[in-house]
Motif scaffolding. Structure first.
Motif, short mmCIF file in Angstrom:
data_model
loop_
_atom_site.label_atom_id
_atom_site.label_comp_id
_atom_site.label_asym_id
_atom_site.label_seq_id
_atom_site.Cartn_x
_atom_site.Cartn_y
_atom_site.Cartn_z
N ARG A 194 0.83 -1.21 0.00
CA ARG A 194 0.00 0.00 0.00
C ARG A 194 0.86 1.26 0.00
O ARG A 194 0.56 2.23 -0.70
N LEU A 195 1.93 1.27 0.78
CA LEU A 195 2.81 2.44 0.82
C LEU A 195 3.49 2.65 -0.53
O LEU A 195 3.73 3.79 -0.94
N ALA A 196 3.81 1.56 -1.21
CA ALA A 196 4.42 1.69 -2.53
C ALA A 196 3.41 2.18 -3.56
O ALA A 196 3.74 3.00 -4.43
N HIS A 197 2.20 1.71 -3.45
CA HIS A 197 1.18 2.09 -4.42
C HIS A 197 0.68 3.51 -4.20
O HIS A 197 0.41 4.25 -5.15
N GLN A 198 0.58 3.92 -2.92
CA GLN A 198 0.06 5.25 -2.59
C GLN A 198 1.06 5.95 -1.68
O GLN A 198 1.01 5.81 -0.46
N PRO A 199 1.99 6.70 -2.23
CA PRO A 199 3.11 7.26 -1.45
C PRO A 199 2.72 8.35 -0.46
O PRO A 199 3.53 8.70 0.40
N ARG A 200 1.52 8.88 -0.54
CA ARG A 200 1.14 9.98 0.37
C ARG A 200 -0.20 9.67 1.04
O ARG A 200 -1.03 8.95 0.52
N GLY A 201 -0.38 10.25 2.23
CA GLY A 201 -1.66 10.15 2.92
C GLY A 201 -1.84 8.93 3.79
O GLY A 201 -2.94 8.67 4.27
N HIS A 214 4.80 -3.62 -13.44
CA HIS A 214 4.14 -4.93 -13.42
C HIS A 214 2.67 -4.76 -13.01
O HIS A 214 2.31 -4.98 -11.84
N PRO A 215 1.82 -4.36 -13.94
CA PRO A 215 0.39 -4.23 -13.60
C PRO A 215 -0.19 -5.58 -13.19
O PRO A 215 0.26 -6.63 -13.64
N PRO A 216 -1.19 -5.56 -12.29
CA PRO A 216 -1.72 -6.82 -11.78
C PRO A 216 -2.30 -7.72 -12.85
O PRO A 216 -2.31 -8.94 -12.70
N SER A 217 -2.79 -7.14 -13.94
CA SER A 217 -3.40 -7.96 -15.00
C SER A 217 -2.39 -8.86 -15.70
O SER A 217 -2.77 -9.86 -16.32
N THR A 218 -1.09 -8.53 -15.58
CA THR A 218 -0.07 -9.34 -16.26
C THR A 218 0.97 -9.90 -15.31
O THR A 218 2.02 -10.38 -15.73
N THR A 219 0.70 -9.83 -14.00
CA THR A 219 1.68 -10.25 -13.00
C THR A 219 1.13 -11.40 -12.17
O THR A 219 -0.05 -11.41 -11.80
N SER A 220 1.99 -12.36 -11.87
CA SER A 220 1.57 -13.49 -11.04
C SER A 220 1.75 -13.15 -9.56
O SER A 220 2.60 -12.33 -9.20
N ALA A 221 0.96 -13.80 -8.73
CA ALA A 221 1.09 -13.60 -7.29
C ALA A 221 2.47 -14.06 -6.80
O ALA A 221 3.06 -13.45 -5.91
N ALA A 222 2.97 -15.13 -7.40
CA ALA A 222 4.28 -15.65 -6.98
C ALA A 222 5.37 -14.61 -7.21
O ALA A 222 6.26 -14.43 -6.37
N LEU A 225 -6.10 -11.21 -8.00
CA LEU A 225 -5.42 -10.57 -9.12
C LEU A 225 -6.22 -10.67 -10.41
O LEU A 225 -6.12 -9.81 -11.29
N ASP A 226 -7.00 -11.72 -10.53
CA ASP A 226 -7.69 -12.01 -11.79
C ASP A 226 -8.60 -10.86 -12.21
O ASP A 226 -9.54 -10.49 -11.52
N GLY A 227 -8.27 -10.27 -13.34
CA GLY A 227 -9.10 -9.23 -13.91
C GLY A 227 -8.87 -7.84 -13.35
O GLY A 227 -9.47 -6.87 -13.84
N ALA A 228 -8.02 -7.70 -12.33
CA ALA A 228 -7.79 -6.39 -11.74
C ALA A 228 -6.82 -5.58 -12.58
O ALA A 228 -5.89 -6.12 -13.19
N ASP A 229 -7.02 -4.26 -12.63
CA ASP A 229 -6.12 -3.42 -13.40
C ASP A 229 -5.44 -2.36 -12.54
O ASP A 229 -4.78 -1.46 -13.05
N VAL A 262 -6.62 -4.40 -5.99
CA VAL A 262 -6.17 -5.73 -5.58
C VAL A 262 -6.04 -5.81 -4.07
O VAL A 262 -6.51 -6.76 -3.43
N LEU A 263 -5.40 -4.82 -3.47
CA LEU A 263 -5.20 -4.83 -2.02
C LEU A 263 -6.52 -4.67 -1.27
O LEU A 263 -6.71 -5.29 -0.21
N ASP A 264 -7.42 -3.87 -1.81
CA ASP A 264 -8.74 -3.73 -1.18
C ASP A 264 -9.47 -5.06 -1.18
O ASP A 264 -10.10 -5.45 -0.19
N GLU A 265 -9.38 -5.75 -2.31
CA GLU A 265 -10.06 -7.05 -2.42
C GLU A 265 -9.36 -8.08 -1.53
O GLU A 265 -10.00 -8.95 -0.94
N PHE A 266 -8.04 -8.01 -1.44
CA PHE A 266 -7.27 -8.95 -0.61
C PHE A 266 -7.73 -8.86 0.83
O PHE A 266 -8.03 -9.88 1.47
#
Length: 643
Positions: free
Chosen positions: A438-445, A491-499, A542-546, A551-555
């Motif tokens: 989350r910190l990497a995805h949203q650097p502020r707030g 590495h957008p989630p639509s093309t990235t594996s969880a591993a 991850l499936d279908g998320a862009d 992804v993190l909200d759903e996780f």
């Protein structure tokens, strides 16, 4: 270095506090006040048994008692307080609450589960076990299913000496908890068969699983027994533990097993001040070996003073009255709690809804929740769907019906990898990974999240009491999130594996250091199992998320209606609770143990703060389940047929 040289626990030194608060000047931190009985229990420096019903603020009381003892110097530096809980999330919650109340003393408060504490002792000091009990090839943790226990008991009954054969008639479901857990390991393995049936069967169990060539197989009951033998056989270790932890807290004490009680008495029965918190009316672990009348046994064995908390901070007055009706069936002497919660107007606090079928039930409740959210400031997480068992049977219908309103359902009982979703989401490892992402995805707030992640990394790297090291951790975290942000963008989630995502996080956080930290602080939490479950959960979202935020909200699904069993609901609270399936199919075992069944019923209904809806169908209300309907009638709960 010999085993005996390693017996005194080595701990990173903590900074001595510069100021202490006089006892008479101490005040609660983070809350306005405590009730009178809580003040008395808090100031008692001896062994204390606190009896507290649902909503009494047991965790908050323990946090305040810890603050009082640490801030006044009654727990003198550099000694520590050990807090033992039965659930990982409860242990983590108490640890976080103490850190929030007294951050300057947080490093002297150790909060962990009973299993984690005993496993940690065995892992660290196993070479000091008496010779007959030393392991040569380590061990694996494996719980034997009832079928395996039954086969073992049949074999033992056949091979036992004639004088004992007829006595080996133990119940498979209770054998490990009651017989193995109740047998105190002798320093030398007995070889004489002329013993009682209990000792013979327990010894043969240890021979079959532990005293055998190759790697041993143990469960947490056996680890508890080994830990108790260890501290009993090595006085130096027992002295070291008592010196390190002169004060011990035990939460949810009504669920203590005979093995755990024996361990507690062996290690801390003398020269330590033990505080237990519990409520016999919420004893729902009898099937796992919880001892009857645990509080009374503790006050007698430890010569403890008992205090009864009478305030309920969770539930409205009408719900407290309902709880009292059920509580009185479990303990006729129970005193009605005093509600300290502000009741809401405009709705029925408790009601029984009858439905013609499961689809009608799911559709009606989903529509009702959606309307309630739309007409209020409530969120999906304010609602819980609780059932006695088999919550997976409810999930498909409720998930589909709530999804039609754009509302998520989170099944906390679902298996993710090899653990449940609830355990995964409460894990410190999971909280760290999600926090970093989350910190990497949203650097502020996200200042509060930054502080939480930074504090975790400080503990991982032993920097909690070193300002220079803390600054270095902060710089490393800034660099880590910058690099992880670049990776996420590439590495957008639509093309990235969880591993790949998990591997990247592990590479950045120094997984070896994290593994060592988790093994030391949460020995019962298998690092590889958690990371494997984390990857499995991530793969499903991850499936279908862009977008990584989605992804993190759903996780986490933090903003979701929660579906869980009564056992997993213990210690939690929700604005509105739907207690599903009040009928014989869900409560088929009620007749075999009415008291524990009623305690389970009491636990589930007492999770509600403002509204409680029981649901049932049109099946017969005869047999043991009739008692529940009689209680609801006595409490004045109205019934409404919803079609």
């Amino acid at each position: 270095m010999s085993a005996s040289d390693r017996l005194v626990p080595t701990r990173r030194p903590t900074l001595r506090p510069t100021t202490l608060i006089p006892v008479e000047d101490w005040r609660p931190a983070g809350i306005e006040d405590l009730e009178p009985a809580a003040w008395q229990a808090l100031r008692d420096t001896g062994n204390v048994a606190v009896v507290a019903g649902p909503g009494a603020g047991k965790t908050e009381f323990l946090a305040q008692r810890a603050a009082y003892l640490l801030q006044t110097g009654l727990c003198p530096w550099p000694q520590h307080i050990l807090a033992i809980s039965f659930k990982r999330d409860a242990a983590a919650n108490l640890g976080r609450r103490v850190a929030a109340r007294v951050p300057e003393h947080a490093s002297r408060f150790a909060s962990m589960t009973f299993d984690a504490f005993t496993k940690g002792l065995v892992d660290r000091f196993a070479p000091a076990l008496p010779p007959d009990w030393r392991m040569s090839h380590g061990y694996d943790i494996r719980m034997a299913p009832d079928s395996e226990v039954r086969a073992f008991l049949n074999t033992v009954a056949f091979s036992a000496p004639q004088a004992l054969a007829r006595q080996v008639g133990f119940q498979p479901g209770r054998f490990v908890s009651d017989i193995v857990g109740g047998w105190s390991l002798p320093e030398s393995v007995p070889t004489d068969d002329a013993v009682d049936a209990v000792s013979y069967a327990a010894r043969e169990w240890w021979r079959a699983r532990y005293l055998r060539p190759g790697k041993a197989e143990v469960d947490f009951v056996m680890l508890n027994r080994l830990a108790e033998l260890l501290v009993r056989a090595v006085p130096r270790l027992r002295r070291a533990l008592r010196m390190t932890y002169p004060i011990v807290f035990v939460d949810e004490f009504q669920d203590t097993t005979s093995a755990q009680f024996s361990f507690l008495a062996s290690v801390f029965g003398e020269e330590a001040a033990v505080t237990t918190v519990g409520d016999s009316k919420q004893r729902i672990m009898g099937w796992a070996g919880a001892v009857p009348e645990a509080v009374q046994r503790f006050t007698s064995t430890f010569q403890a003073t008992a205090y009864w908390l009478a305030w309920n901070f969770r539930s409205s007055d009408a719900l407290v009255e309902l709880q009292h009706v059920i509580a009185s069936k479990l303990d006729p002497t129970t005193v009605r709690a005093t509600s300290k919660a502000t009741a809401e107007d405009g709705h029925e606090p408790a009601v029984l809804w009858t439905f013609s079928g499961g689809d009608r039930e799911a559709r009606f409740i989903a529509d009702w929740i959606a309307r309630d959210i739309a007409g209020s400031d409530r969120m999906p997480a304010d609602f819980a769907l609780i059932a006695r068992q088999k919550v997976k049977d409810f999930e498909p219908l409720f998930r589909a019906r709530l999804a039609a309103h754009g509302i998520r359902v989170r099944n906390d009982d679902a298996r993710v990898g090899k653990i449940t979703l609830q355990d995964l989401l409460k894990s410190d490892t999971t909280r760290l990974f999600v926090g970093l992402l989350r910190l990497a995805h949203q650097p502020r707030g996200l200042a509060a999240l930054w502080q939480e992640v930074s504090a975790t990394l400080e503990r991982v790297h032993g920097a909690a009491d070193d300002e220079t090291a803390q600054q270095r951790v902060g710089e490393d975290l800034s660099d880590l999130t910058t690099r992880l942000r670049a990776w996420l963008q590439a590495h957008p989630p639509s093309t990235t594996s969880a591993a790949d995502a998990v591997r990247k996080v592990l590479d950045l956080v120094d997984s070896a250091a994290l593994r060592r930290y988790m093994k030391a602080t949460a020995p019962g939490e298998e690092f590889d199992l958690v990371t494997g479950a984390f990857e499995a959960r991530l793969e499903t979202v991850l499936d279908g998320a862009d977008d990584w935020g989605v992804v993190l909200d759903e996780f986490e699904s933090a903003d979701a209606v929660v579906l869980l069993t009564t056992h997993r609901s213990k210690g939690l609270e929700y604005h509105t609770v739907f207690f599903l399936g009040i009928h014989g199919r869900q409560w088929w075992a009620l007749g075999s143990d009415p008291r524990e069944g009623t305690s389970t019923f009491f636990v589930g209904l007492s999770r509600a703060a403002q509204r409680l809806v029981f649901t049932t169908d049109r099946s017969e209300r005869t047999g043991p389940i009739a008692a529940f309907f009689a209680m609801l009638t006595e409490a004045g709960v109205p019934e409404v047929d919803q079609g």
